[in-house]
Design an enzyme around this catalytic site. Sequence first.
Site: not given
Length: 622
Positions: A73, A175, A334
């Site tokens: 990420r 997310s 998400d």
Amino acid sequence: MAENTEGDLNSNLLHAPYHTGDPQLDTAIGQWLRWDKNPKTKEQIENLLRNGMNKELRDRLCCRMTFGTAGLRSAMGAGFCYINDLTVIQSTQGMYKYLERCFSDFKQRGFVVGYDTRGQVTSSCSSQRLAKLTAAVLLAKDVPVYLFSRYVPTPFVPYAVQKLKAVAGVMITASHNRKEDNGYKVYWETGAQITSPHDKEILKCIEECVEPWNGSWNDNLVDTSPLKRDPLQDICRRYMEDLKKICFYRELNSKTTLKFVHTSFHGVGHDYVQLAFKVFGFKPPIPVPEQKDPDPDFSTVKCPNPEEGESVLELSLRLAEKENARVVLATDPDADRLAAAELQENGCWKVFTGNELAALFGWWMFDCWKKNKSRNADVKNVYMLATTVSSKILKAIALKEGFHFEETLPGFKWIGSRIIDLLENGKEVLFAFEESIGFLCGTSVLDKDGVSAAVVVAEMASYLETMNITLKQQLVKVYETYGYHISKTSYFLCYEPPTIKSIFERLRNFDSPKEYPKSCGTFAILHVRDITTGYDSSQPNKKSVLPVSKNSQMITFTFQNGCVATLRTSGTEPKIKYYAEMCASPDQSDTALLEEELKKLIDALIENFLQPSKNGLIWRSV
């Protein structure tokens, strides 16, 4: 000296050896400009080079991303430590190399790819494009790819990996992170996120496959290859069918007078939560119109994380008041996490914390199990799980009711991995959670799931409504039965890794070398557990029962007054998080006293251990 035209300059940039005075950087610049075929990200590096921005070039090109609690990420943009076309191609090439080694039937079983709705115009980078490139790398190597034809909730990817018997899967998502970020979340054939040693082995393979292969950039394969399949309809149908396993009061749901508002936070959740409500017999929840459709800028919220509470739930709470809806459900972008709020008699909203919702879920899932269990079902076969920084309320319920409770390291990947072990040994797992509003009811998916959690909260609220009980009132009943568990979780931002390291090293060498603190202000410390080093003073051999996690900082203090507090770094953001909880027995019902004690302890923890002003930490803005 003749002036360089723009064309000559670009040509020189591409072909000249670079003389920045740093051979490693020179090599990295050359590689980037040769390998990157995305005009926008290539131009970002060329501009930095043209302007002599060597420090920024070094930051972008001389390090690689590593697997955190949720895969890779980072921010979207140019550079080997950012998420972009090239780094996603490299990551997928490494994945291919590793999976080929692990599975002789890789090319029969295939690979699943899903994506959310993130995007960044300046880098010409979107989750959908990154998903197509992930698929292209594998299709070019004759691997069947199940690529979802539209955005899906994150839990659909691990669910699809299991149902389609694929060897692995990737979800392109960051997310609830800020809009600048994206990510690459990897699931193993089991349907759980990868844990060690897979993560380290994949990183090694990525480093061996950094140059794009022939065909890796050919995203046309997604439209032309016979090996590409779209699992959307099949997986959605099977997922909704499996939801019925955790629906216990369908008829009651169809008659409820309760109204629900749902916000999908500009992400993927709307359509899927609507379908889930239908499966449970409910009328559709009322969507927040401004947040219903995907928007990569998350333009109506200051940050796309429903965990931030009332400040980011403003639109949904106002809509609920207007529509006379008592319960608000918010899935993150998400749709793997869930926040919930309930309107109280005094006209104020109660936004539940992750730990409070878990207390309700724990009570509910066990109550439903008891009422629906077969005659020979054994409570000793039943399990619930939580991460070690989450509330101990499930432990209290388990002790009183006779089922098992287990803790894992932070991150749902550890929960998923442990559930697999338990299921393989014939155990039944009813519920698992992490305090950061990640919940899993049942075991159809082996990752947190905001879609199923949303509809289970709706069913719980409808059931309680028939007895004139609110969610908040039921929460109090749970605490009265099993003991009050009052917790607070928050964080500081820190963008300097050396500062973070020195804060934790100071705690390991507090009054003298290799000595942890014996008190925090006026609060005496009973035990210390350090997951980074594997030390635990409460164990006879002084070794932690939970696995060592050297790549992240995490120390837990158990105080004499019954409070447990943990300091840890985030696996996905530049944060130092703190978690503190007072665990009382059922006969201690003076909540004001418990809250006051917790507040004093947290103040001492911050002042003595984190020292925000000395360390330049940025307080969480609420």
